[in-house]
Each structure stands twice: as structure tokens, then as C-alpha cells.
Design a protein around this motif. Sequence first.
Motif, PDB file in Angstrom:
ATOM      1  N   ILE A 162     -59.289 -17.499  10.335  1.00 26.68           N
ATOM      2  CA  ILE A 162     -58.149 -18.282   9.859  1.00 26.68           C
ATOM      3  C   ILE A 162     -57.320 -18.715  11.072  1.00 26.68           C
ATOM      4  O   ILE A 162     -57.146 -17.938  12.015  1.00 26.68           O
ATOM      5  N   GLU A 213     -51.683 -19.902  12.861  1.00 26.76           N
ATOM      6  CA  GLU A 213     -50.477 -20.338  12.163  1.00 26.76           C
ATOM      7  C   GLU A 213     -50.466 -19.878  10.700  1.00 26.76           C
ATOM      8  O   GLU A 213     -49.407 -19.713  10.114  1.00 26.76           O
ATOM      9  N   GLN A 214     -51.655 -19.662  10.131  1.00 26.51           N
ATOM     10  CA  GLN A 214     -51.755 -19.305   8.713  1.00 26.51           C
ATOM     11  C   GLN A 214     -51.997 -17.812   8.500  1.00 26.51           C
ATOM     12  O   GLN A 214     -52.092 -17.364   7.374  1.00 26.51           O
ATOM     13  N   THR A 227     -51.485 -13.763   8.274  1.00 28.62           N
ATOM     14  CA  THR A 227     -50.483 -12.728   8.021  1.00 28.62           C
ATOM     15  C   THR A 227     -50.772 -11.597   8.998  1.00 28.62           C
ATOM     16  O   THR A 227     -51.796 -11.600   9.681  1.00 28.62           O
ATOM     17  N   ASP A 280     -54.065 -10.077   8.156  1.00 29.45           N
ATOM     18  CA  ASP A 280     -55.202 -10.881   8.649  1.00 29.45           C
ATOM     19  C   ASP A 280     -55.389 -10.675  10.156  1.00 29.45           C
ATOM     20  O   ASP A 280     -56.519 -10.569  10.648  1.00 29.45           O
TER      21      ASP A 280
END
Length: 131
Positions: free
Chosen positions: A96, A99-100, A102, A105
Motif C-alpha cells: 500500500i 500515504e494510505q 495505517t 499496515d
Amino acid sequence: MPPSSFREFQRLAALPEKPPAIDWAFYKANVAKAGMVDEFQKKFSALKVPEPVDTQTAKIDAQEKEAAKSTAEYVQASKARIAQYEQQLQKLKNMIPFEQMTFEDLHEAFPETKLDKEKYPYWPHKPIADL
């Protein structure tokens, strides 16, 4: 190899392996002093220039074999590193975007970033030696 030595080497390499034969009959006919050419011919025929013994070729061949072996090992190790780096690159391409992400993640993608707050309850939540 310096350029001057290289030119000297080229000049010597261009020489024939055997020197041209001496025309003793020509010198006997043109030298006025009798017996001088015969004496030179006798001394020239008796002259034997010793050739140096080759002691380095075996060492050079051994070094060449060792270099080829170490080169093959290096190439093999490099191919293994390339495969490992390609796996890492594929992992980075498939994850991912940052910027996206968490924090969960991030810790899943990079486990070394996860802080152990239970084992090390105080900031920086890592052993000082690992910093």
C-alpha cells in the motif's frame, strides 16, 4: 604498462623468431684480412645464448584459475543478491502507498518498526543498544 615500454614491446614482438642467416661467403670475398671471417664464423657457431628458464607460467596459470574460481563465486553470489533484491522490490511495488498506510499496515509491512511497549514501557520502547 607505460607507453614507452609498450612501444618497445611492440618493436621486439615484430622481430622474427630466428635471425636471418649470415652470408659468410660474401664476407670471405670482401674482407681483406685472411682467416678473420673464418675465425668469426667459428666463434659465432660456438656461441650459445642461454634461454631463461620459465618459472612464472605455472604461477600465472594457478593465479588465473584462482581468479576464475573467485569470479565465478562472486557472480553466483551476485545473482543470489539480485534475486533477493528483486523480491524486496516486488514487495515494495505491491504494498500500500505510504500515504494510505495505517500504523498496523506499516508494522505488518516492516516488522522492525513495531515498538514493544510492554517489554520496554518507556520511550524509545527499544533497547538503547539497538538505536
